[in-house]
Design a protein around this motif. Structure first.
Motif, PDB file in Angstrom:
ATOM      1  N   HIS A  73       0.860  -1.191   0.000  1.00  0.00           N
ATOM      2  CA  HIS A  73       0.000   0.000   0.000  1.00  0.00           C
ATOM      3  C   HIS A  73       0.898   1.243   0.000  1.00  0.00           C
ATOM      4  O   HIS A  73       1.724   1.417   0.884  1.00  0.00           O
ATOM      5  N   ARG A  74       0.730   2.085  -1.011  1.00  0.00           N
ATOM      6  CA  ARG A  74       1.518   3.318  -1.091  1.00  0.00           C
ATOM      7  C   ARG A  74       0.582   4.508  -0.921  1.00  0.00           C
ATOM      8  O   ARG A  74      -0.192   4.832  -1.808  1.00  0.00           O
ATOM      9  N   ALA A  75       0.687   5.172   0.248  1.00  0.00           N
ATOM     10  CA  ALA A  75      -0.211   6.299   0.521  1.00  0.00           C
ATOM     11  C   ALA A  75       0.081   7.452  -0.433  1.00  0.00           C
ATOM     12  O   ALA A  75      -0.796   8.197  -0.820  1.00  0.00           O
ATOM     13  N   PHE A  76       1.374   7.593  -0.826  1.00  0.00           N
ATOM     14  CA  PHE A  76       1.755   8.605  -1.809  1.00  0.00           C
ATOM     15  C   PHE A  76       2.520   7.889  -2.903  1.00  0.00           C
ATOM     16  O   PHE A  76       3.442   7.135  -2.618  1.00  0.00           O
ATOM     17  N   ARG A  77       2.136   8.111  -4.141  1.00  0.00           N
ATOM     18  CA  ARG A  77       2.828   7.452  -5.255  1.00  0.00           C
ATOM     19  C   ARG A  77       3.557   8.498  -6.098  1.00  0.00           C
ATOM     20  O   ARG A  77       2.956   9.482  -6.520  1.00  0.00           O
ATOM     21  N   THR A  78       4.860   8.276  -6.319  1.00  0.00           N
ATOM     22  CA  THR A  78       5.625   9.158  -7.202  1.00  0.00           C
ATOM     23  C   THR A  78       4.991   9.076  -8.588  1.00  0.00           C
ATOM     24  O   THR A  78       4.804   7.974  -9.110  1.00  0.00           O
ATOM     25  N   PRO A  79       4.637  10.224  -9.203  1.00  0.00           N
ATOM     26  CA  PRO A  79       4.030  10.139 -10.542  1.00  0.00           C
ATOM     27  C   PRO A  79       5.054   9.731 -11.606  1.00  0.00           C
ATOM     28  O   PRO A  79       6.248   9.891 -11.415  1.00  0.00           O
ATOM     29  N   TRP A  80       4.563   9.204 -12.698  1.00  0.00           N
ATOM     30  CA  TRP A  80       5.374   8.893 -13.890  1.00  0.00           C
ATOM     31  C   TRP A  80       6.622   8.067 -13.583  1.00  0.00           C
ATOM     32  O   TRP A  80       7.721   8.409 -13.999  1.00  0.00           O
ATOM     33  N   VAL A  81       6.419   6.987 -12.846  1.00  0.00           N
ATOM     34  CA  VAL A  81       7.545   6.051 -12.644  1.00  0.00           C
ATOM     35  C   VAL A  81       7.635   5.204 -13.904  1.00  0.00           C
ATOM     36  O   VAL A  81       6.605   4.766 -14.414  1.00  0.00           O
ATOM     37  N   PRO A  82       8.815   4.915 -14.477  1.00  0.00           N
ATOM     38  CA  PRO A  82      10.143   5.226 -13.940  1.00  0.00           C
ATOM     39  C   PRO A  82      10.746   6.557 -14.420  1.00  0.00           C
ATOM     40  O   PRO A  82      11.906   6.820 -14.150  1.00  0.00           O
ATOM     41  N   VAL A  83       9.974   7.406 -15.140  1.00  0.00           N
ATOM     42  CA  VAL A  83      10.575   8.617 -15.730  1.00  0.00           C
ATOM     43  C   VAL A  83      11.141   9.554 -14.657  1.00  0.00           C
ATOM     44  O   VAL A  83      12.303   9.976 -14.724  1.00  0.00           O
ATOM     45  N   ILE A  84      10.332   9.874 -13.642  1.00  0.00           N
ATOM     46  CA  ILE A  84      10.787  10.847 -12.630  1.00  0.00           C
ATOM     47  C   ILE A  84      11.976  10.312 -11.825  1.00  0.00           C
ATOM     48  O   ILE A  84      12.975  11.023 -11.654  1.00  0.00           O
ATOM     49  N   PRO A  85      11.942   9.043 -11.334  1.00  0.00           N
ATOM     50  CA  PRO A  85      13.141   8.554 -10.634  1.00  0.00           C
ATOM     51  C   PRO A  85      14.399   8.551 -11.509  1.00  0.00           C
ATOM     52  O   PRO A  85      15.489   8.877 -11.028  1.00  0.00           O
ATOM     53  N   ILE A  86      14.257   8.220 -12.804  1.00  0.00           N
ATOM     54  CA  ILE A  86      15.432   8.205 -13.700  1.00  0.00           C
ATOM     55  C   ILE A  86      15.967   9.638 -13.873  1.00  0.00           C
ATOM     56  O   ILE A  86      17.175   9.880 -13.784  1.00  0.00           O
TER      57      ILE A  86
END
Length: 519
Positions: A432-445
């Motif tokens: 369960h992810r209460a907050f999800r980083t948008p546009w994975v994997p683009v933003i982490p890369i």
């Protein structure tokens, strides 16, 4: 062997460990506390000094755009931190996130790196604070004996008594409790932000539009260096940076980026937050947004008050006020800087002790340090040990040359956290992810690439020092951490331990299991 080096700790196991009575931290922080912590640690002297210095040397009035660019790079990293901190609300920040996603050895390396980074950061800031306080004392006619004054450029034996005293006082506040630390921080941050706002409003009336021309000055080539002081990317590719012009904005962004460092410390307090799933993302992203806005406004004011080419190196904002006929603001800014640096120091120390505590609870450092204080529920043992060590370090050495190690350490943590987000999405899509980083994997890369680029812009000398500290870390891990890891010895907390109290206790603690996050 590689399977033991990259063994990961289940997220559920990490959360269970936080419930174990002897090793459980008190949950007392809100979203406001976290935002205040973030603003408290990000805004130091940089806002009064760096804004003008970077405008003069790298970007002119377009330094405001450099702060926006650096803020965007930080926001990419902050989105990754927000997902992890809300999914794995456990003390330790990047160390804990790496343990859950990439494996034990990478987690150890990050933890080892963060302990050094926060220790140096605390000591460097304490020394800077001591300098500001001594200049305020000199203005009032009180002079410190040379042997007890700042070691910056000092001859002979001496001890910076003010820097050491500050670290020891903050250590006591942190032992007594995180909520007390939060209250102290709220008062100090209120004073600090008031000083910044007064400077912005007063300066706005002194702006001369002609000083903004040209907004982006003509580019100037800089000869490439070939010594260890030169950025690593120059030595590798012979690439020379340029000051001013459009590229100068990015050169400036890589310098001012370090004025944003600190929001990652907010993530170390995840375990002490009442509702981490909701409040962690708010605290991390909220503090970053507030600080970016303040930086941009101050840089617009300072370059509007005085032409960028005439700004002073040491105290650009104070001297700009003097140049426009308002010298008393200089003392006001020194006061704001001295008050403001106390919270930077305290929150870095808090971050360091939480990482050390988390590593000790996992058995990678001696378990002695993971017992919390029976009354205050704070990790008092690592706090006292590290507080005394840092006080001695700050007292004897000016540490300026080592300040860049703080930057490389933080950027390395950003890279690992960004990779960790992608890995954990693949390996544990069920979490369960209460907050999800948008546009994975683009933003982490993008985050990892931007952080790596900034690392390459640091001097080769800093890379050598960083490599030496990492080698020492490998030795400690293979001699101690690997064989004492609780994950390796399968000595893990169970639900029964949490409900009954620690198995080694003489009597059970039936009420220690927390059934409600706000309890």
């Amino acid at each position: 062997m590689s399977s033991t080096l990259f063994r990961t700790k289940k997220v559920e196991q990490s959360i269970l460990d936080t419930e174990e009575p002897e090793h459980a931290l008190k949950k007392s922080l809100s979203a406001l506390d976290l935002t205040v912590f973030g603003v408290g640690v990000i805004i130091g002297t940089g806002i009064f000094v760096l804004t003008g210095t970077v405008a003069r040397n790298y970007a002119g009035p377009s330094v405001a755009l450099a702060f926006v660019a650096a803020g965007v790079v930080c926001a990419l990293a902050a989105l990754c931190y927000a997902e992890f901190a809300s999914t794995v609300p456990v003390a330790g920040s990047a160390y804990t996130f790496s343990y859950a996603s990439i494996g034990e050895l990478p987690a150890w390396i990050i933890g080892w790196d963060l302990v050094l980074e926060f220790a140096l950061g605390t000591a460097v800031v304490a020394v800077g604070w001591s300098g500001y306080v001594q200049s305020l004392m000199d203005n009032a006619g009180w002079h410190m004996p040379a042997a007890l004054g700042t070691r910056q450029g000092a001859e002979g034996f001496g001890f910076d008594i003010l820097a050491a005293a500050l670290v020891l006082l903050l250590t006591v506040i942190l032992v007594i409790g995180t909520k007390l630390s939060a209250r102290v921080t709220q008062v100090v941050v209120a004073i600090k932000v008031t000083v910044v706002l007064v400077v912005i409003i007063a300066g706005a009336f002194l702006i001369n539009g002609a000083n903004y021309k040209p907004f982006i000055p003509k580019a100037q080539e800089v000869p490439a260096g070939d010594s260890l002081q030169a950025p690593l990317i120059q030595l590798m590719f012979g690439w020379a940076p340029s000051n001013f012009g459009v590229m100068g904005i990015f050169t400036a962004a890589s310098v001012v980026f370090f004025a944003f460092i600190g929001f990652d410390v907010v993530a170390t307090a995840a375990e002490e937050t009442r509702n981490p799933q909701r409040d962690m993302p708010r605290g991390i992203l909220g503090s970053l947004l507030i600080c970016t806005t303040l930086y941009v406004l101050v840089s617009i004011v300072v370059t509007g008050m005085q032409h960028y080419s005439r700004l002073s190196e040491s105290a650009p904002l104070a001297d700009a006020f003097k140049a426009t006929g308002h010298p008393w603001y200089a003392g006001f800014i020194s006061f704001g800087a001295a008050v403001g640096l106390t919270t930077v120091c305290m929150i870095l120390l808090l971050g360091q002790t939480r990482v050390f505590f988390a590593m000790s609870r996992d058995g990678l450092l001696p378990r002695f340090f993971s017992r919390v204080h029976p009354r205050f529920k704070t990790p008092h043992r690592p706090t006292i040990l590290l507080g005394v060590l840092i006080a001695v370090l700050a007292g004897f050495t000016p540490l300026n040359e080592l300040a860049e190690l703080v930057n490389i350490g933080t950027l390395f943590a950003f890279v690992v956290v960004a990779i960790g987000v992608i890995v954990l999405r693949r390996t544990r899509p069920d979490l369960h992810r209460a907050f999800r980083t948008p546009w994975v994997p683009v933003i982490p890369i993008l985050s990892a690439a931007a952080s790596l680029w900034l690392m390459l812009n640091l001097s080769a000398e800093t890379w050598v020092r960083f490599a030496i500290w990492m080698v020492i870390g490998f030795v400690v891990y293979f001699l101690y951490g690997r064989s004492h890891s609780r994950l390796g010895t399968h000595e893990e907390t169970t639900v029964e331990d949490v409900v009954e109290g620690h198995p080694h206790h003489d009597r059970p603690h039936p009420h220690h299991g927390r059934s409600h996050p706000d309890q």
